[in-house]
Design an enzyme around this catalytic site. Sequence first.
Site, PDB file in Angstrom:
ATOM      1  N   THR A 117       0.818  -1.216   0.000  1.00 54.25           N
ATOM      2  CA  THR A 117       0.000   0.000   0.000  1.00 54.25           C
ATOM      3  C   THR A 117       0.850   1.264   0.000  1.00 54.25           C
ATOM      4  O   THR A 117       0.423   2.318  -0.476  1.00 54.25           O
ATOM      5  CB  THR A 117      -0.928   0.014   1.228  1.00 54.25           C
ATOM      6  OG1 THR A 117      -1.581  -1.254   1.333  1.00 54.25           O
ATOM      7  CG2 THR A 117      -1.977   1.106   1.105  1.00 54.25           C
ATOM      8  N   LYS A 157      -0.641  -4.873  12.869  1.00 55.74           N
ATOM      9  CA  LYS A 157       0.373  -4.671  11.853  1.00 55.74           C
ATOM     10  C   LYS A 157       1.448  -5.744  12.028  1.00 55.74           C
ATOM     11  O   LYS A 157       1.551  -6.358  13.076  1.00 55.74           O
ATOM     12  CB  LYS A 157       1.011  -3.285  11.961  1.00 55.74           C
ATOM     13  CG  LYS A 157       0.048  -2.162  11.570  1.00 55.74           C
ATOM     14  CD  LYS A 157       0.665  -0.786  11.705  1.00 55.74           C
ATOM     15  CE  LYS A 157       1.957  -0.634  10.945  1.00 55.74           C
ATOM     16  NZ  LYS A 157       1.822  -0.962   9.502  1.00 55.74           N
ATOM     17  N   GLY A 174       2.121  -8.103   9.350  1.00 59.51           N
ATOM     18  CA  GLY A 174       1.968  -9.210   8.418  1.00 59.51           C
ATOM     19  C   GLY A 174       3.195  -9.389   7.543  1.00 59.51           C
ATOM     20  O   GLY A 174       3.518 -10.489   7.105  1.00 59.51           O
ATOM     21  N   GLU A 194       8.163  -0.408  12.675  1.00 64.42           N
ATOM     22  CA  GLU A 194       6.964   0.370  12.372  1.00 64.42           C
ATOM     23  C   GLU A 194       6.444   1.083  13.610  1.00 64.42           C
ATOM     24  O   GLU A 194       6.042   2.242  13.560  1.00 64.42           O
ATOM     25  CB  GLU A 194       5.881  -0.554  11.793  1.00 64.42           C
ATOM     26  CG  GLU A 194       6.182  -1.037  10.389  1.00 64.42           C
ATOM     27  CD  GLU A 194       5.178  -2.040   9.874  1.00 64.42           C
ATOM     28  OE1 GLU A 194       5.083  -2.192   8.641  1.00 64.42           O
ATOM     29  OE2 GLU A 194       4.497  -2.700  10.682  1.00 64.42           O
ATOM     30  N   GLY A 250       0.823   1.156   6.185  1.00 63.10           N
ATOM     31  CA  GLY A 250      -0.311   0.307   5.878  1.00 63.10           C
ATOM     32  C   GLY A 250      -0.858  -0.323   7.149  1.00 63.10           C
ATOM     33  O   GLY A 250      -0.413  -0.025   8.256  1.00 63.10           O
ATOM     34  N   ALA A 251      -1.825  -1.220   7.005  1.00 59.71           N
ATOM     35  CA  ALA A 251      -2.410  -1.906   8.157  1.00 59.71           C
ATOM     36  C   ALA A 251      -2.960  -3.250   7.709  1.00 59.71           C
ATOM     37  O   ALA A 251      -3.420  -3.405   6.570  1.00 59.71           O
ATOM     38  CB  ALA A 251      -3.518  -1.065   8.774  1.00 59.71           C
TER      39      ALA A 251
END
Length: 241
Positions: free
Chosen positions: A33, A99, A101, A108, A87-88
């Site tokens: 993303t 978060k 993955g 992060e 992203g998430a």
Amino acid sequence: MPTDKAKESAAIAAVDEHINANVHIIGIGSGSTIVPAVKKIAEMVKKDKLDLICVPTSLQARELILSNGLKLGSLIEYQELDLAIDGADEVDEQFNCIKGGGGCQTQEKLVAICAKKFIVVADEKKWSKNLGDQWKKGIPIEVLPIAYKITKKEIEKQLGGEVVVREGTEKLGPVLTDQANFILDWKFDSSKVSNWSDINTKLKLIPGVVETGLFINMISKAYFGNSEGKVQVKTNSSISS
């Protein structure tokens, strides 16, 4: 692809709203993303001659920053960021977030806590009433390699569910983080969780745990795109100015 269109729309909407001449140091997240977000940032820096320094959350983010011709910084140099964008995997209605993955949750989170504003971009499927409604791969937990069996056993003992060691897809053995640690994925029963802040605290108190992929009420705004290119913005009134 519809999902790509959704991610791109969310990323561009967030960048258009938050990147301007008053923003000088930003955190750049990891994952698919963020790619369109960084491309859009690079276009704005060139067009508007912005003086912008980008702090990465991972080696992937670092390469993305450099490949787009942006200035690279680090948390060693900068501990106060104007903004962080990431992203998430999933965000719930209380703005709790999963978060990690992609295996970058520790860096992060470090970048996110240094930012005056932390915003996330994702496709609309990542917004849920409760964590676990959509994301079924569990809570990523970074652990010391020497402790992973002990930590796995203790998490299951204290919190139930199932804990699995994340394995590589193109090499044998566990996935290694940028800090050379292992990742455990805790697959939980969402119906038994009433307070994610308490869960996060319990996980972090277990010996061997470096960091969790639970981001508790850290997001100020979340941007969710759909396949038609429309973006829904969720604002966290408890921390947004």
